[in-house]
Design an enzyme around this catalytic site. Structure first.
Site, short mmCIF file in Angstrom:
data_model
loop_
_atom_site.label_atom_id
_atom_site.label_comp_id
_atom_site.label_asym_id
_atom_site.label_seq_id
_atom_site.Cartn_x
_atom_site.Cartn_y
_atom_site.Cartn_z
N ILE A 190 0.83 -1.21 0.00
CA ILE A 190 0.00 0.00 0.00
C ILE A 190 0.86 1.25 0.00
CG2 ILE A 190 -1.68 1.33 1.35
CD1 ILE A 190 -2.70 -1.43 2.39
N ILE A 269 -4.36 5.24 7.58
CA ILE A 269 -5.24 4.21 7.01
C ILE A 269 -4.73 2.83 7.38
CG2 ILE A 269 -6.14 5.62 5.11
CD1 ILE A 269 -3.38 3.00 4.66
N ASP A 295 -9.07 6.83 8.67
CA ASP A 295 -10.02 5.79 8.25
C ASP A 295 -10.11 4.69 9.29
OD1 ASP A 295 -11.75 4.63 6.11
OD2 ASP A 295 -10.23 3.03 6.17
N HIS A 319 -13.66 3.37 8.12
CA HIS A 319 -12.88 2.16 7.84
C HIS A 319 -13.31 1.53 6.51
CE1 HIS A 319 -10.38 -1.18 9.96
NE2 HIS A 319 -10.14 -1.16 8.65
#
Length: 358
Positions: A190, A269, A295, A319
């Site tokens: 990511i 995140i 998030d 989320h």
């Protein structure tokens, strides 16, 4: 003639075995026994209703591995009765199930970062390999991150609130991305994709990671975690993608936020347990940082009376950064491939360092 016949007979047997052995050797188990298929337990999440992609797995697995034996459990109780004969298992294998296993060698975790306690001590201490689903979310989550970055860069979070109040006030101080610096903490799948996207916008990308040793595409400089404090003041954006591990629990705290630039924006995140929310609220209220986008949270759902909800310089999403198309297909492809690898005695993909939970 008999000698000649014996020669050809023995030579034929040898040639046959020579042809078969390369095919059979990869199927030798770690114990040295020949593995022709294996026993797999699939534990569905409790409370899961209706059909899902998991329902397609038995047929696909039997096509790929004809001799596989598959048992599907719909509850922890059912799994406790099935686990004893399982060589491999998919799902949340809790301690009371795990302790009944006698042959288990591999657990496929259904998530990239599972619930707290998934990696219990008995599992960590065992020789059972664990894999996870990291990398199937890279594009979706990095896109979500960039939506946060662009919102802060152009003031969209401010203008949306003004729109709700029917106000016209174009005074937000923009951030020109080609003149900005981003610090990305965690440049695995990511973080690596986020680094590439940030670089495409012309941002100066500084990356921090304890395991990555070569700069991913788009990264200008790569640092180890002990250098983090020195580069934080340069960051217009700090992006956190790290999982919850013993080392990252509570990592982003009051001291961390004090080291950030007063014009910096904090984006998380990764996992909620990495960030002390009260410290973040205090930093925002004190003007130590300019804004935050989250998030994930220490407690989910975020309580309705939490101070973050009413802060104008905070963006909250529930989320959902990993939401997007193709995830079921990716999850299925990864699991089927790993099952084939396990049956063949090959190295599994996405193996977890269990004592580090990732």
């Amino acid at each position: 003639l008999a000698d000649t016949a014996g020669f050809y007979y023995s030579r034929t047997i040898r040639l046959t075995l020579d042809g078969l052995l390369p095919k059979l050797t990869p199927q030798i188990q770690r114990s040295g026994e020949l593995l022709m298929g294996f026993n797999l337990l699939i534990l569905r999440a409790e409370g899961e209703s209706g059909r899902s992609h998991i329902d397609t797995w038995p047929a696909k697995l039997r096509e790929a591995i004809p001799d596989i034996e598959i048992n599907v459990a719909n509850s922890t109780g059912e799994a406790m009765e099935m686990i004893e004969e399982a060589d491999a298992a998919f799902g949340d294998i809790v301690p009371e199930v795990f302790e009944r296993a006698t042959k288990l060698r591999w657990i496929a975790c259904p998530q990239a970062g599972p619930r707290a306690g998934y990696y219990h001590q008995a599992l960590i201490d065992s020789e059972v390999e664990v894999t996870n689903t990291r990398d199937i979310y890279n594009d979706h989550i990095s896109n979500h991150i960039m939506s946060f970055v662009l919102a802060f860069a152009r003031g969209l979070h401010v203008y949306v609130q003004q729109q709700m109040r029917r106000e016209w006030n174009p005074l937000y101080e923009i951030i020109n991305l080609p003149d900005s610096t981003v610090v990305i903490i965690g440049v695995g799948g990511i973080g690596g994709e986020t680094a590439r996207l940030c670089a495409e916008f012309g941002m100066n990308v500084l990356a921090v990671d304890p395991r990555v040793t070569e700069k991913p595409p788009g990264v200008a400089e790569l640092y180890t975690p002990d250098s983090l404090g020195g580069i934080l003041p340069q960051a217009d954006f700090v992006i956190v993608t790290v999982p919850e591990t013993p080392a990252t629990q509570g990592m982003f705290n009051a001291e961390f936020f004090r080291r950030m630039s007063r014009g910096g924006h904090f984006i998380n995140i990764g996992r909620g347990a990495t960030t002390i929310l009260n410290d973040l609220v205090n930093a925002l209220e004190a003007g130590e940082i300019r804004g935050a986008a989250l998030d994930v949270f220490q407690v989910e759902p975020l309580p309705s009376d939490h101070a973050l909800w009413s802060m104008s310089n905070v963006i909250i999403t529930p989320h959902c950064a990993g939401s997007g198309p193709y995830l079921d297909d990716r999850r299925t492809d990864l699991f089927i491939e790993n099952c084939v690898r396990f049956n063949d005695g090959a190295a599994l993909k996405n193996v977890v360092a269990k004592d580090n939970w990732f």
